[in-house]
Design an enzyme around this catalytic site. Structure first.
Site, short mmCIF file in Angstrom:
data_model
loop_
_atom_site.label_atom_id
_atom_site.label_comp_id
_atom_site.label_asym_id
_atom_site.label_seq_id
_atom_site.Cartn_x
_atom_site.Cartn_y
_atom_site.Cartn_z
N ARG A 1 -3.54 -13.84 5.41
CA ARG A 1 -2.67 -12.90 5.95
C ARG A 1 -2.92 -12.70 7.54
O ARG A 1 -1.87 -12.71 8.09
CB ARG A 1 -2.93 -11.44 5.34
CG ARG A 1 -1.97 -10.30 5.79
CD ARG A 1 -2.44 -9.15 4.74
NE ARG A 1 -2.15 -7.85 5.15
CZ ARG A 1 -0.91 -7.33 5.27
NH1 ARG A 1 0.28 -8.07 4.83
NH2 ARG A 1 -0.57 -6.30 5.66
N HIS B 1 -7.44 -12.55 2.64
CA HIS B 1 -6.81 -11.73 3.89
C HIS B 1 -6.90 -12.77 5.22
O HIS B 1 -6.16 -12.30 6.13
CB HIS B 1 -7.97 -10.60 4.10
CG HIS B 1 -6.97 -9.31 4.05
ND1 HIS B 1 -6.25 -8.76 3.53
CD2 HIS B 1 -6.88 -8.53 5.22
CE1 HIS B 1 -5.43 -7.61 3.91
NE2 HIS B 1 -6.15 -7.48 5.14
N LYS C 1 0.81 -1.17 0.04
CA LYS C 1 -0.05 -0.09 0.00
C LYS C 1 1.17 1.06 0.15
O LYS C 1 1.95 1.44 0.63
CB LYS C 1 -0.73 -0.06 1.35
CG LYS C 1 -2.03 -1.07 1.07
CD LYS C 1 -3.07 -0.83 2.35
CE LYS C 1 -4.24 -1.84 2.02
NZ LYS C 1 -5.17 -1.50 3.14
#
Length: 311
Positions: A254, A251, A183
Site C-alpha cells: 500500500r 501495508h 476504515k
C-alpha cells in the site's frame, strides 16, 4: 550528599521494585541502568540525588536529545527517574519530584516502508514454476491488486467476486473497478489497472477448482475466504522467493502504491482519494518519501552533489 549515600538510595529503591512491586528481573535491570545514568549526571553537576532540581533534569534531557537519543528512549529514562523520585517523596526525603513536569521531545513520525520501483516490479513479475498453478495464480493476483490499487489487507480479504446485498466489497472487471469498504465503514471505488485485470482473469478462471460456496474473491485450499493472516504469510513467502532483501507485508505494498503514484503524478489529493484517507495530513507522509527519492536521485546524478574523491 556523599556518593555512598546516593548508592544506598539507589540500592534501596531497586530492592523496593524487585521485592515490593515484584517487577521482572529485566525491568529491574533497566531501572538500574537508568539510575546509574542519573547518578552520573548528578555527579557531573556537583549535586547529590536529593539535591537534583527540575532545571537539572531539563538540561540533561536537552543533552541526551542533542546527542541523538530518540524521544522514546528519553521518555523511558524519564519514566525510571520519575518513579525513583516519587518513591523518595513518599519516604519524605524530597519536597517535590524534579522529573514530574519534564517531558521527552517528540520523536518524528517514522516514515512508512515502501519498495523501490524495481523491487515492486520484481515481486509482481515473480513466477514460481514449482508452485501449485492455482495458488500461484491467486497469489499473483493478490500482489497485483494490492500494489495496483493500494488496498489495505482488510479491504482485500473483504472483496467478493461479485456485488451483492451482503458484500463488503467486490470487483467489477468490466468497469475495471474495485469497490471496497475502508476504515470507518467508508466506501470508495478504486480503478484496477491492466496488469491487475489480467492477473484477476487468470485467477478467476482457476478459482472454481477451489471455491465451493464462499463468495470471497480470494479463497484457500479449503474453499474458504483467505484471512488477513494468510495474506501476510503468503506475501512474505512470495517476496523471499522473489529474491527481495526484505520480507514484504501487505501495508508495504500500500505504501509502495502511494509513493510511486505520487512520484509519477505529484497529485497529493488524488493519492488521498485513492487511499481513502479522511485527512490530507495522513497522506502527506508520502511527500517525505517522495522527497527522499528525489534527494537520492540528486545525490547520485548532480555533479555538485557528489563528494570530492580523495586522491
Amino acid at each position: 550528599m556523599a556518593p555512598d549515600d546516593d548508592t544506598a538510595l539507589v540500592e534501596q529503591y531497586l530492592e523496593h521494585v524487585r521485592v515490593g512491586k515484584r517487577l521482572a528481573p529485566r525491568t529491574v535491570e533497566l531501572y538500574a541502568l537508568d539510575l546509574i545514568k542519573l547518578r552520573q549526571q548528578a555527579a557531573q553537576a556537583g549535586v547529590g540525588l536529593l539535591r537534583v532540581q527540575n532545571a537539572h533534569v531539563r538540561r540533561w534531557v536537552a543533552q541526551m536529545h542533542g546527542a541523538g537519543r530518540s524521544g522514546r528512549g528519553i521518555a523511558l529514562i524519564l519514566s525510571g527517574w520519575r518513579g525513583f523520585y516519587a518513591w523518595l517523596g513518599r519516604k519524605g526525603r524530597i519536597a517535590s519530584n524534579p522529573v514530574q513536569d519534564v517531558r521527552a521531545p517528540k520523536s518524528p513520525r517514522p516514515l512508512p516502508k515502501a519498495l523501490g520501483v524495481d523491487d515492486a516490479m520484481q515481486l509482481a513479475e515473480h513466477h514460481d514454476a514449482q508452485s501449485d498453478p492455482v495458488l500461484e495464480a491467486r497469489d499473483a493476483a493478490v500482489v497485483e491488486l494490492m500494489y495496483g490499487c493500494g488496498l489495505r489487507v482488510g479491504e482485500l480479504v473483504g472483496l467478493d467476486v461479485a456485488a451483492s446485498a451482503a458484500a463488503r466489497g467486490w470487483i467489477d472487471l468490466q468497469a475495471a473497478e474495485a469497490h471496497v469498504l475502508g476504515k470507518g465503514s467508508k466506501r470508495r471505488t478504486v480503478p484496477i489497472g491492466r496488469k491487475a485485470i489480467a492477473a484477476l482473469e487468470a485467477w478467476l478462471a482457476l478459482r472454481p477448482g477451489l471455491a465451493r460456496h464462499d463468495p470471497g474473491l480470494f479463497v484457500g485450499r479449503g474453499g474458504k475466504r483467505l484471512s488477513a493472516q494468510a495474506i501476510w504469510l503468503r506475501l512474505r513467502r512470495r517476496s523471499l522467493a522473489a529474491g527481495l532483501a526484505t520480507p514484504v507485508h501487505p501495508h508495504m505494498l500500500r505504501h509502495s502504491f502511494a509513493s510511486h503514484v505520487l512520484q509519477s503524478s505529484g497529485d497529493l489529493r488524488a493519492v488521498q482519494e485513492l487511499l481513502g484517507h479522511a485527512n490530507i495530513a495522513t497522506t502527506q507522509v508520502y511527500t517525505r518519501l517522495d522527497f527522499q527519492h528525489l534527494a537520492a536521485a540528486y545525490d547520485a546524478a548532480h555533479p555538485r552533489a557528489q563528494r570530492k574523491q580523495k586522491g
